[in-house]
Design an enzyme around this catalytic site. Structure first.
Site, mmCIF file in Angstrom:
data_model
loop_
_atom_site.group_PDB
_atom_site.id
_atom_site.type_symbol
_atom_site.label_atom_id
_atom_site.label_comp_id
_atom_site.label_asym_id
_atom_site.label_seq_id
_atom_site.Cartn_x
_atom_site.Cartn_y
_atom_site.Cartn_z
ATOM 1 N N GLU A 1 9.093 37.307 -14.503
ATOM 2 C CA GLU A 1 9.585 38.226 -15.525
ATOM 3 C C GLU A 1 8.549 38.527 -16.603
ATOM 4 O O GLU A 1 8.886 39.065 -17.661
ATOM 5 C CB GLU A 1 10.870 37.674 -16.149
ATOM 6 C CG GLU A 1 12.011 37.589 -15.136
ATOM 7 C CD GLU A 1 13.307 37.084 -15.725
ATOM 8 O OE1 GLU A 1 13.298 36.625 -16.886
ATOM 9 O OE2 GLU A 1 14.338 37.140 -15.023
ATOM 10 N N LYS B 1 25.153 40.888 -15.823
ATOM 11 C CA LYS B 1 24.225 41.339 -14.781
ATOM 12 C C LYS B 1 25.018 42.120 -13.739
ATOM 13 O O LYS B 1 25.878 41.545 -13.047
ATOM 14 C CB LYS B 1 23.534 40.138 -14.118
ATOM 15 C CG LYS B 1 22.601 39.366 -15.038
ATOM 16 C CD LYS B 1 22.033 38.147 -14.327
ATOM 17 C CE LYS B 1 20.985 37.433 -15.181
ATOM 18 N NZ LYS B 1 20.498 36.187 -14.530
#
Length: 423
Positions: A208, A340
């Protein structure tokens, strides 16, 4: 406007792994495409993405991770149901639910259903001549979320350079998103500089975009980040605070929490105390997944003693699942949820989870995944849903910056207000 074509195909995510894209074409000649993300640190209760492992569709060079089964489900099962329909997100999602009534979308694959659902949201917004953010918030002032950004990464995102997954920063003193992001960039670059000066390896960038620097303990890693904040001239706590993503399921063996770097093991009760001491002694205002996904008692025990201002957030615990959220509400096991879309599988039901969380005074954080792509729909969802916070990763990698840049665009071009849930 009617749907003239629905088409799925395989693309790559930011880790070079296959994922699903879906396009919806309309009678005005426009085409609207969405690509879905995929996680590395995944909760066992998430909606199930469909991959080709063990099937005749498995592609040799992707080691069974190809998604041609999910793509085929879009083209052969979903498309015939939608073509000639008026474009409507709610109608598309209802038809997807009817076609695959399983809770986890295991039949069609959550990667297939979400790709079509997102493409439908984009197409429906286009049909109303709106951005995706304005599709969900039509007239009111848009609310730009507070960013939560990776500085250091370990766990499943960075080859276990730390036992926990991420140490993040939250620019709680910033007055605008633009100012917040400028602070974050400076701190992230200072951390890289300090890492190089200390001799630590910083050329390994995590999934990430965070720095993968090895530390002997979580405490030392936190101290490194606070030093980076101070070095750029910002005040720790009042201007920039810390957040942790522990991802404790990754090192829980069913009985104990096991730290490899310190070679220490903790019972659930001992780990509750450890997390309590850690959050008391460090400038931490948010902690994600401090306990394993099914260790409900530890979550409840910690929430009883945690400071009211501490954000105790479930990701693997809650997996954007309405039933699990309701269990957390009833047991008072958390006060925040990571949202999410690919944990859920549909745009509308993801939004329903967020609404239920907000109705019960949970903070909501719309989040990207470790396997991302260049789409920016996540930023629009976070804004359109007035989520309050957004977690995308770091400020390196175009798949991350696409989301940050979209938020910068919205703040520059729309009537907006920067949200600070920590005030």
């Amino acid at each position: 406007m009617k749907i003239t074509k629905v088409f799925g195909y395989q693309v790559l995510d930011s880790r070079g792994r296959p994922t699903v894209a879906a396009s919806i074409s309309l009678t005005d000649g426009s085409t609207h495409t969405a690509r879905v993300p995929s996680g590395a640190s995944t909760g066992s209760h998430e909606a199930k993405e469909l991959r080709d492992t063990g099937s005749k569709h498995a592609e040799k060079f992707f080691a069974g991770a190809s998604v041609q089964l999910a793509v085929a489900n879009i083209n052969e099962k979903i498309a015939p149901l939608l073509i000639e329909d008026q474009i409507s997100l709610s109608s598309v999602d209802n038809k997807l639910s009817e076609l695959d009534p399983s809770i986890d979308h295991a039949q069609l694959g959550a990667n297939a259903t979400l790709a079509v659902s997102l493409a439908a949201a984009l197409a429906d917004a286009h049909g109303q001549n709106k951005s995706l953010a304005r599709y969900f918030t039509a007239e009111k002032q848009l609310l730009i979320p507070m960013p939560m950004v990776n500085i250091l990464s370990g766990g499943a995102h960075a080859n276990r350079t730390m036992d926990i997954q991420d140490i993040l920063i939250i620019p709680v003193g910033a007055k605008s998103f633009t100012q917040a992001l400028s602070w974050i960039v400076a701190i992230r670059e200072m951390a890289a500089k300090l890492g190089k000066e200390s001799g630590a390896v910083t050329n390994l960038i995590a999934d990430e975009g965070g720095l993968a620097i090895a530390f002997d303990s979580v405490e030392k890693a936190c101290e490194f980040v606070t030093k980076s904040i101070e070095k750029v001239g910002l005040k720790v706590g009042t201007e920039v605070a810390l957040a942790l993503d522990v991802a404790a399921t990754q090192f829980f063996d069913g009985n104990k929490y096991n730290f490899a770097t310190t070679n220490k093991s903790y019972t659930s009760a001992e780990f509750v105390k450890y997390i309590g001491d850690l959050t008391s002694n460090q400038p931490i205002i948010s902690i994600e997944d401090p306990f394993a996904e099914d260790d409900w008692q530890s979550w409840q025990n910690f929430s009883e003693i945690a400071p009211k201002k501490l954000q105790v957030m479930g990701d693997d615990l809650l997996t954007t699942n309405l039933d699990r959220l309701n269990q957390a509400i009833a047991s008072k096991s958390a006060n925040a949820i990571l949202i999410k879309a690919n944990q859920n599988g549909l745009v509308t039901s993801t939004l329903n989870v967020l609404k239920q969380a907000r109705a019960n005074n949970f903070n909501t954080v719309v989040s990207a995944r470790s396997g991302e792509n260049e789409d920016s729909w996540l930023a629009d969802l976070a804004v359109g849903w007035s989520a309050g916070q957004i977690k995308v990763g770091s400020t390196h990698g175009s798949e991350r910056n696409a989301k940050w840049n979209r938020l910068l665009e919205l703040e520059a071009t729309e009537e907006c207000r920067f949200l600070n849930p920590f005030n």
